[in-house]
Design a protein around this motif. Structure first.
Motif, PDB file in Angstrom:
ATOM      1  N   ASN A  78      51.070  18.216 -24.322  1.00 17.77           N
ATOM      2  CA  ASN A  78      50.090  19.035 -23.619  1.00 17.77           C
ATOM      3  C   ASN A  78      48.684  18.586 -24.000  1.00 17.77           C
ATOM      4  O   ASN A  78      48.401  18.371 -25.185  1.00 17.77           O
ATOM      5  N   PRO A  79      47.769  18.430 -23.033  1.00 19.51           N
ATOM      6  CA  PRO A  79      46.406  17.973 -23.356  1.00 19.51           C
ATOM      7  C   PRO A  79      45.699  18.856 -24.373  1.00 19.51           C
ATOM      8  O   PRO A  79      44.968  18.362 -25.230  1.00 19.51           O
ATOM      9  N   LEU A  80      45.912  20.170 -24.299  1.00 18.96           N
ATOM     10  CA  LEU A  80      45.263  21.077 -25.247  1.00 18.96           C
ATOM     11  C   LEU A  80      45.807  20.875 -26.655  1.00 18.96           C
ATOM     12  O   LEU A  80      45.054  20.880 -27.636  1.00 18.96           O
ATOM     13  N   THR A  81      47.111  20.677 -26.761  1.00 19.94           N
ATOM     14  CA  THR A  81      47.712  20.425 -28.068  1.00 19.94           C
ATOM     15  C   THR A  81      47.238  19.101 -28.635  1.00 19.94           C
ATOM     16  O   THR A  81      46.934  18.985 -29.826  1.00 19.94           O
ATOM     17  N   ALA A  82      47.171  18.099 -27.766  1.00 18.68           N
ATOM     18  CA  ALA A  82      46.694  16.782 -28.203  1.00 18.68           C
ATOM     19  C   ALA A  82      45.249  16.865 -28.680  1.00 18.68           C
ATOM     20  O   ALA A  82      44.873  16.283 -29.706  1.00 18.68           O
ATOM     21  N   ALA A  83      44.425  17.588 -27.938  1.00 15.53           N
ATOM     22  CA  ALA A  83      43.022  17.740 -28.316  1.00 15.53           C
ATOM     23  C   ALA A  83      42.881  18.518 -29.619  1.00 15.53           C
ATOM     24  O   ALA A  83      42.017  18.212 -30.448  1.00 15.53           O
ATOM     25  N   ALA A  84      43.743  19.506 -29.826  1.00 13.64           N
ATOM     26  CA  ALA A  84      43.695  20.292 -31.064  1.00 13.64           C
ATOM     27  C   ALA A  84      44.031  19.430 -32.269  1.00 13.64           C
ATOM     28  O   ALA A  84      43.375  19.512 -33.320  1.00 13.64           O
ATOM     29  N   GLY A  85      45.043  18.584 -32.129  1.00 13.41           N
ATOM     30  CA  GLY A  85      45.397  17.683 -33.224  1.00 13.41           C
ATOM     31  C   GLY A  85      44.263  16.731 -33.557  1.00 13.41           C
ATOM     32  O   GLY A  85      43.950  16.491 -34.728  1.00 13.41           O
ATOM     33  N   ALA A  86      43.632  16.177 -32.517  1.00 13.48           N
ATOM     34  CA  ALA A  86      42.502  15.277 -32.737  1.00 13.48           C
ATOM     35  C   ALA A  86      41.331  16.001 -33.388  1.00 13.48           C
ATOM     36  O   ALA A  86      40.636  15.456 -34.251  1.00 13.48           O
ATOM     37  N   PHE A  87      41.131  17.257 -32.972  1.00 10.70           N
ATOM     38  CA  PHE A  87      40.023  18.042 -33.531  1.00 10.70           C
ATOM     39  C   PHE A  87      40.214  18.279 -35.025  1.00 10.70           C
ATOM     40  O   PHE A  87      39.281  18.093 -35.821  1.00 10.70           O
ATOM     41  N   PHE A  88      41.420  18.672 -35.420  1.00 10.62           N
ATOM     42  CA  PHE A  88      41.655  18.963 -36.828  1.00 10.62           C
ATOM     43  C   PHE A  88      41.528  17.711 -37.690  1.00 10.62           C
ATOM     44  O   PHE A  88      41.087  17.773 -38.844  1.00 10.62           O
ATOM     45  N   LEU A  89      41.917  16.555 -37.152  1.00 11.87           N
ATOM     46  CA  LEU A  89      41.727  15.315 -37.890  1.00 11.87           C
ATOM     47  C   LEU A  89      40.239  14.986 -38.045  1.00 11.87           C
ATOM     48  O   LEU A  89      39.820  14.427 -39.055  1.00 11.87           O
ATOM     49  N   GLY A  90      39.452  15.354 -37.052  1.00 19.53           N
ATOM     50  CA  GLY A  90      38.030  15.058 -37.094  1.00 19.53           C
ATOM     51  C   GLY A  90      37.206  16.019 -37.924  1.00 19.53           C
ATOM     52  O   GLY A  90      36.045  15.719 -38.248  1.00 19.53           O
ATOM     53  N   VAL A  91      37.794  17.156 -38.304  1.00 20.89           N
ATOM     54  CA  VAL A  91      37.044  18.145 -39.081  1.00 20.89           C
ATOM     55  C   VAL A  91      36.576  17.575 -40.416  1.00 20.89           C
ATOM     56  O   VAL A  91      35.536  17.970 -40.952  1.00 20.89           O
ATOM     57  N   ARG A  92      37.321  16.623 -40.973  1.00 21.22           N
ATOM     58  CA  ARG A  92      36.946  16.060 -42.272  1.00 21.22           C
ATOM     59  C   ARG A  92      35.555  15.436 -42.234  1.00 21.22           C
ATOM     60  O   ARG A  92      34.864  15.391 -43.264  1.00 21.22           O
ATOM     61  N   ASN A  93      35.136  14.964 -41.057  1.00 23.10           N
ATOM     62  CA  ASN A  93      33.805  14.355 -40.960  1.00 23.10           C
ATOM     63  C   ASN A  93      32.698  15.370 -41.231  1.00 23.10           C
ATOM     64  O   ASN A  93      31.602  14.993 -41.659  1.00 23.10           O
ATOM     65  N   THR A  94      32.984  16.647 -40.966  1.00 16.73           N
ATOM     66  CA  THR A  94      31.999  17.686 -41.253  1.00 16.73           C
ATOM     67  C   THR A  94      31.700  17.752 -42.747  1.00 16.73           C
ATOM     68  O   THR A  94      30.542  17.882 -43.163  1.00 16.73           O
TER      69      THR A  94
END
Length: 255
Positions: A78-94
């Motif tokens: 699902n695009p939303l699930t895929a985007a959520a996974g990518a988002f959580f991986l990117g949180v470390r940059n914060t």
């Protein structure tokens, strides 16, 4: 004080030559930037258009999140699930940004643009520098080189995927995970970090057959709190089992 000593500074106070910082930053930028080719191939092979592929590298610009997104979409997630996974991986940059903002102390007007370059590689090069000047040079050179090459090779990879046809037949669907593991492995320096990585792999691979595409990545994120909880309990148990100071002296006196 020895004669002439007052005119010399300690080696650590002299900082690092600008040329050495630039050399190290270019090495990281070029080595990782070329991996954009693998992303371009993977993204195009997963069904994304050339425009979508290039937009991800231009706007998202964090390799792990990009690979996670296109991998989940290619698997039918699902695009939303895929985007959520990518988002959580990117949180470390914060969290990188919180540290780098203090170290670099960039002008306020520049910070929104610099934020685009806050990723694993720029953070690693920047934090390795001994002075603020060296940190700024390392961040700028690494960020510029990596951003330029990553986007250029993304374009070339996407175009190349169209030319070679079925990427699965060439085994290029494994390019994304292989590059991600190559980038991750050198960062696992402690036992706790290795344990988190190993548990995340077990959770991700073990749940692939039973969960929709993209969801195992989200579940694998639980590896970090699980390992940290177990590690905290273990250390607490060690402290509780340790004899209190002076207990041996009391025992000796009772004999």
């Amino acid at each position: 004080m020895r004669p002439g000593a007052e005119g010399k500074r300690a080696p650590e106070a002299e900082g690092k030559p600008d040329s050495a910082v630039v050399r190290d930053a270019l090495g990281v930028g070029v080595a990782v930037g070329l991996s954009g080719f693998a992303f371009g191939v993977t993204s195009a092979g997963g069904g994304l258009t050339l425009l979508q592929t290039c937009a991800l590298s231009l706007l998202v610009f964090t390799g792990a999140s990009q690979f996670a997104l296109v991998g989940a979409l290619a698997a039918g997630g699902n695009p939303l699930t895929a985007a959520a996974g990518a988002f959580f991986l990117g949180v470390r940059n914060t969290f990188y940004g919180l540290r780098l903002s203090q170290l670099l102390a960039l002008p306020r007007a520049v910070r929104p643009f610099a934020a685009q370059w806050v990723i694993d590689e720029t953070a690693a090069v920047t934090l390795a520098q001994p002075t603020r000047r060296a940190a700024r040079i390392g961040f700028t050179v690494t960020g510029f080189t990596l951003y330029l090459l990553w986007n250029l090779t993304t374009l070339l990879g996407a175009l190349g995927a169209k030319a070679i046809g079925d990427t699965d037949a060439w085994g290029l669907d494994a390019a994304g995970p292989a590059v991600f593991l190559a980038l991750l492995a050198p960062m696992l320096k402690t036992t706790t970090e290795r344990a988190v990585a190993a548990l995340a792999v077990l959770l991700g691979l073990g749940l692939l057959p039973v969960l929709p595409a993209g969801v195992p990545v989200l579940v694998a994120a639980l590896a970090a709190p699980i390992v940290l909880y177990v590690e905290g309990r273990r250390q607490s148990g060690v402290r509780n089992d340790a004899p209190e100071e002076g207990s041996y002296d009391v025992q000796e006196e009772d004999r």
